[in-house]
Design a protein around this motif. Structure first.
Motif, PDB file in Angstrom:
ATOM      1  N   LEU A   1       0.824  -1.212   0.000  1.00 12.87           N
ATOM      2  CA  LEU A   1       0.000   0.000   0.000  1.00 12.87           C
ATOM      3  C   LEU A   1       0.860   1.264   0.000  1.00 12.87           C
ATOM      4  O   LEU A   1       0.367   2.361  -0.230  1.00 12.87           O
ATOM      5  CB  LEU A   1      -0.954   0.005   1.211  1.00 12.87           C
TER       6      LEU A   1
ATOM      7  N   SER B   1       0.738   0.678  -4.965  1.00 16.57           N
ATOM      8  CA  SER B   1      -0.116   1.309  -3.966  1.00 16.57           C
ATOM      9  C   SER B   1      -1.579   1.423  -4.386  1.00 16.57           C
ATOM     10  O   SER B   1      -2.480   0.853  -3.774  1.00 16.57           O
ATOM     11  CB  SER B   1       0.448   2.691  -3.625  1.00 16.57           C
ATOM     12  N   CYS B   2      -1.789   2.145  -5.448  1.00 18.83           N
ATOM     13  CA  CYS B   2      -3.160   2.453  -5.849  1.00 18.83           C
ATOM     14  C   CYS B   2      -3.923   1.192  -6.235  1.00 18.83           C
ATOM     15  O   CYS B   2      -5.089   1.017  -5.890  1.00 18.83           O
ATOM     16  CB  CYS B   2      -3.119   3.441  -6.995  1.00 18.83           C
TER      17      CYS B   2
ATOM     18  N   GLU C   1      -4.974  -0.663  -3.089  1.00 20.38           N
ATOM     19  CA  GLU C   1      -6.152  -0.049  -2.469  1.00 20.38           C
ATOM     20  C   GLU C   1      -7.407  -0.576  -3.153  1.00 20.38           C
ATOM     21  O   GLU C   1      -8.384  -0.956  -2.512  1.00 20.38           O
ATOM     22  CB  GLU C   1      -6.101   1.475  -2.602  1.00 20.38           C
ATOM     23  N   ARG C   2      -7.347  -0.593  -4.443  1.00 21.10           N
ATOM     24  CA  ARG C   2      -8.492  -1.078  -5.207  1.00 21.10           C
ATOM     25  C   ARG C   2      -8.748  -2.557  -4.956  1.00 21.10           C
ATOM     26  O   ARG C   2      -9.880  -2.982  -4.737  1.00 21.10           O
ATOM     27  CB  ARG C   2      -8.246  -0.850  -6.706  1.00 21.10           C
TER      28      ARG C   2
ATOM     29  N   ARG D   1     -10.335  -2.969  -1.735  1.00 26.95           N
ATOM     30  CA  ARG D   1     -11.721  -2.519  -1.786  1.00 26.95           C
ATOM     31  C   ARG D   1     -12.616  -3.579  -2.422  1.00 26.95           C
ATOM     32  O   ARG D   1     -13.675  -3.917  -1.895  1.00 26.95           O
ATOM     33  CB  ARG D   1     -11.823  -1.212  -2.583  1.00 26.95           C
TER      34      ARG D   1
END
Lengths: 208, 208
Positions: free
Chosen positions: B119, B125-126, B129-130, B133
């Motif tokens: 992360l 990182s991005c 996050e996804r 989610r």
DNA sequence: CGAATTTCTTAACAAAAGATAAGAATAATA
DNA sequence: TATTATTCTTATCTTTTGTTAAGAAATTCG
């Protein structure tokens, strides 16, 4: 309450989920809407696709199934929490219950469209992925406990747990809805309450 | 199965959640571990903090509470699904149940530490996050349905729904565990099964 | 294959919950 | 405040589930 005041309050209340610098905040707020819903109206309606992620600034809602023409309330949300018809919102399918306000309620909402726009927005994308993740995870924690309580506890224990928790639901919600939340009828909860009262009384008597 | 084969399988199976270019994949796999657990062993143990997000390549697990010295199984996961003790993993608190294998099971796991590293990783990182989610949201959809079934349905209806769904749980899980999953005792489910059988028989008789 | 273990079903009774209806207590509002 | 409406409790009866124990069926394993 005007928009500016509400948004400032919102920014403060969601800071555990997401924080912004001024530039980001300016971009972000462009995607937000304020929604005021009077008591006993729908925030989400059965059969429609829920396209909003809401956050309750003040007020409260109940999640309301209609079974054989009778309403059964399965969940509540109060101020400072996120609200949406999760499955409907995520899968874009018709919602199978209503979300109705218990009081006049003010929401800050993000439409699905705007959420998707933000997820592509250079300044916000990564932050919103995180925001979405944290919101979703907070639901997970609530849900996991609730499922476990249905599997391993009796209705009576679930009610006692609620009392112990001292949550808003006990203070602000009519008993009949609490019964449904626990998964039983109002009549049955009434009996449970009586049982509890009696055993509490007799316990006190022994100790005095 | 060796690591390379397992990881290729993993990449394919999670592509609805996340996809990688080769550079990202190379970075990503550095954070993955393979974990093989024999039948009837713990993947997560009561009282310990769960620090892994698992994905079942093959095998199955059950979520197992111990109440008054007796095991009660609240949930199952099969191959091609993510597994973790959600609340424990997210809040880093002791887990209040076991996750035990029903068969020899192969997991691909991401430790919490590695997840946090990713992360922060510039390349991942991005995406992570996804990824987080989407995993979390997929749990939410499952959970929401399950809670609703406890609130608005009888145990009998929950069992019939399970049969209709044709899920692995019906085919691969002992009846006693299914009973617990539904929130009742094995004895009670046995009666329900008999009721259903009888009413099915009599219905068939009418139509022939 | 046969013995041992586990799992599933059945029975009998106790406890709890559902359904319905009627009465008491509260809250809403005219 | 008095009236109306809603919500909550109580009572009765039916249905379902829990508990315990015992026997049948299926699995496991030597």
């Amino acid at each position: 309450m005007d928009r500016e005041v509400i948004l400032i309050s919102y920014r403060e209340k969601i800071k555990n989920f997401i924080t912004f610098n001024d530039e980001e905040w300016y971009a972000f707020t462009g995607f937000l809407k304020i929604k005021k819903v009077k008591k006993n109206r729908c925030f989400v309606e059965y059969g429609k696709i829920c396209r909003e992620l809401g956050f309750i600034i003040n007020g409260a809602v109940r999640f309301c199934n209609v079974i054989n023409g009778q309403e059964i309330t399965g969940y509540f949300s109060f101020e400072n929490s996120f609200v949406t018809a999760l499955k409907s919102y995520l899968a874009e399918e018709p919602c199978l219950y209503d979300i109705k306000t218990l009081e006049d309620t003010i929401f800050v909402t993000i439409s699905k469209k705007n959420m998707e726009a933000m997820l592509k927005h250079p300044l916000l994308s990564c932050k919103m992925e995180r925001f979405g993740r944290l919101i979703s995870e907070s639901f997970n924690i609530l849900f996991e406990d609730r499922i476990k309580s249905f599997v391993i506890k009796t209705p009576e224990q679930r009610y006692l747990d609620l009392l112990k928790s001292g949550k808003d639901i006990v203070k602000r919600i009519p008993v009949q809805y609490i019964a449904q939340f626990i998964g039983i009828t109002a009549v049955s909860l009434s009996r449970i309450r009586k049982r509890i009262m009696n055993s509490t009384l007799s316990t006190n008597r022994i100790h005095t």
